[in-house]
Design a protein around this motif. Structure first.
Motif, PDB file in Angstrom:
ATOM      1  N   GLY A  60       0.868  -1.361   0.092  1.00 50.35           N
ATOM      2  CA  GLY A  60      -0.482  -0.309  -0.084  1.00 50.35           C
ATOM      3  C   GLY A  60       0.894   1.184   0.378  1.00 50.35           C
ATOM      4  N   LYS A  61       0.516   2.118  -1.408  1.00 51.71           N
ATOM      5  CA  LYS A  61       1.747   3.273  -0.741  1.00 51.71           C
ATOM      6  C   LYS A  61       0.170   4.468  -0.447  1.00 51.71           C
ATOM      7  CE  LYS A  61       4.060   6.273  -3.303  1.00 51.71           C
ATOM      8  NZ  LYS A  61       5.377   6.213  -4.762  1.00 51.71           N
ATOM      9  N   SER A  62       0.469   5.461   0.516  1.00 52.21           N
ATOM     10  CA  SER A  62      -0.749   6.252   0.830  1.00 52.21           C
ATOM     11  C   SER A  62       0.847   8.110   1.123  1.00 52.21           C
ATOM     12  CB  SER A  62      -0.901   6.226   2.131  1.00 52.21           C
ATOM     13  OG  SER A  62      -2.320   7.705   2.288  1.00 52.21           O
ATOM     14  N   LEU A 120       4.480   3.792   3.277  1.00 50.14           N
ATOM     15  CA  LEU A 120       4.436   1.784   2.295  1.00 50.14           C
ATOM     16  C   LEU A 120       4.187   1.346   3.512  1.00 50.14           C
ATOM     17  CD1 LEU A 120       7.477   2.053   0.152  1.00 50.14           C
ATOM     18  CD2 LEU A 120       5.300   3.237  -0.737  1.00 50.14           C
ATOM     19  N   ILE A 121       2.859   0.748   3.217  1.00 48.76           N
ATOM     20  CA  ILE A 121       2.455  -0.546   4.361  1.00 48.76           C
ATOM     21  C   ILE A 121       2.571  -1.427   2.993  1.00 48.76           C
ATOM     22  CG2 ILE A 121       0.520  -1.278   5.826  1.00 48.76           C
ATOM     23  CD1 ILE A 121      -0.526   1.515   5.844  1.00 48.76           C
ATOM     24  N   ASN A 171      -4.936   4.200   8.120  1.00 44.75           N
ATOM     25  CA  ASN A 171      -4.157   4.053   6.951  1.00 44.75           C
ATOM     26  C   ASN A 171      -3.942   2.442   6.733  1.00 44.75           C
ATOM     27  OD1 ASN A 171      -2.809   6.218   4.603  1.00 44.75           O
ATOM     28  ND2 ASN A 171      -2.638   6.764   6.752  1.00 44.75           N
ATOM     29  N   ILE A 172      -4.102   1.707   7.906  1.00 45.11           N
ATOM     30  CA  ILE A 172      -4.131   0.038   7.630  1.00 45.11           C
ATOM     31  C   ILE A 172      -4.932  -0.517   7.688  1.00 45.11           C
ATOM     32  CG2 ILE A 172      -3.574  -1.445   9.026  1.00 45.11           C
ATOM     33  CD1 ILE A 172      -0.994  -0.120  10.967  1.00 45.11           C
ATOM     34  N   GLY A 213       5.126  -0.865   8.087  1.00 45.68           N
ATOM     35  CA  GLY A 213       5.633   0.529   7.492  1.00 45.68           C
ATOM     36  C   GLY A 213       6.622   0.831   7.601  1.00 45.68           C
ATOM     37  N   VAL A 214       6.970   2.123   6.397  1.00 46.49           N
ATOM     38  CA  VAL A 214       8.083   2.764   6.230  1.00 46.49           C
ATOM     39  C   VAL A 214       7.515   4.061   6.108  1.00 46.49           C
ATOM     40  CG1 VAL A 214       8.554   2.057   3.830  1.00 46.49           C
ATOM     41  CG2 VAL A 214      10.144   3.875   5.857  1.00 46.49           C
TER      42      VAL A 214
END
Length: 196
Positions: A12-14, A164-165, A69-70, A112-113
């Motif tokens: 995932g990208k946010s 990023l997740i 976000n998760i 995540g980062v």
């Protein structure tokens, strides 16, 4: 949030809010590395400054945005019946010139980062100039083997504010860079509790 499957596990990208970037950068700028907050002995990296963020700060100022976000990531991955999402730990990585993070994976279920600072011209390689694929300062996700029409490495060039997740078991690495400056990011691990 965009989700994509480069090769199997969903990434995932946010974008992080300016608020969370400011809170973490201010905390780190005021922090001195000490025995109490030094997280480097618990990590695989070849990086000197890795600072554990106190649970009080995580719970007060960071967890709501990360958990939201998760939830979006899990929903887009068709994961249902979530009872609770817990941030297990969170730390900041202050990567400087020539430091790197070798291939590794995390604990928990999700990791995540988020990127808090990116050095100017980080991707430039002063040693080799004729390469069109630039990995200086990038992150690679690694999974499986390369096959016809199936890659095993996904290279991503991080930008300020990217979040990023990904599943905790997804191996990844952060490449060194050879320009002056700091590539500041935070990492976290999360545990998911499901309804029965």
């Amino acid at each position: 949030m965009k989700t994509f499957r480069a090769f199997g596990p969903t990434i995932g990208k946010s974008k992080l809010s300016k608020k969370i970037i400011t809170i973490l950068n201010n905390h780190i700028d005021k922090s001195q590395l000490s025995k109490e907050n030094d997280y480097s002995s618990k990590l695989a990296s070849q990086i000197k400054n890795e600072i554990r963020i106190p649970k009080t700060l995580v719970n007060k100022s960071l967890s709501k945005e990360l958990i939201n976000n998760i939830k979006i990531y899990l929903d887009k991955s068709d994961v249902k019946k979530i009872k609770e999402i817990r941030i297990i730990n969170l730390w900041v990585v202050r990567q400087l010139k020539n430091e790197y993070n070798p291939i590794h994976y995390h604990e928990g279920q999700l990791s995540g980062v988020g990127y808090l600072k990116i050095p100017k011209n980080m991707n430039q390689n002063k040693l080799v100039k004729n390469k069109k694929f630039k990995t200086n300062g990038t992150i690679d996700f690694i999974n499986g083997q390369t096959h016809f029409l199936s890659k095993s490495i996904y290279n991503l060039n991080p930008k300020l504010g990217d979040l990023l997740i990904f599943p905790n078991y997804l191996m990844h690495t952060a490449y060194p860079f050879n320009v002056d400056g700091e590539r500041r990011s935070f990492s976290f691990n999360a545990k998911i509790l499901f309804k029965k």
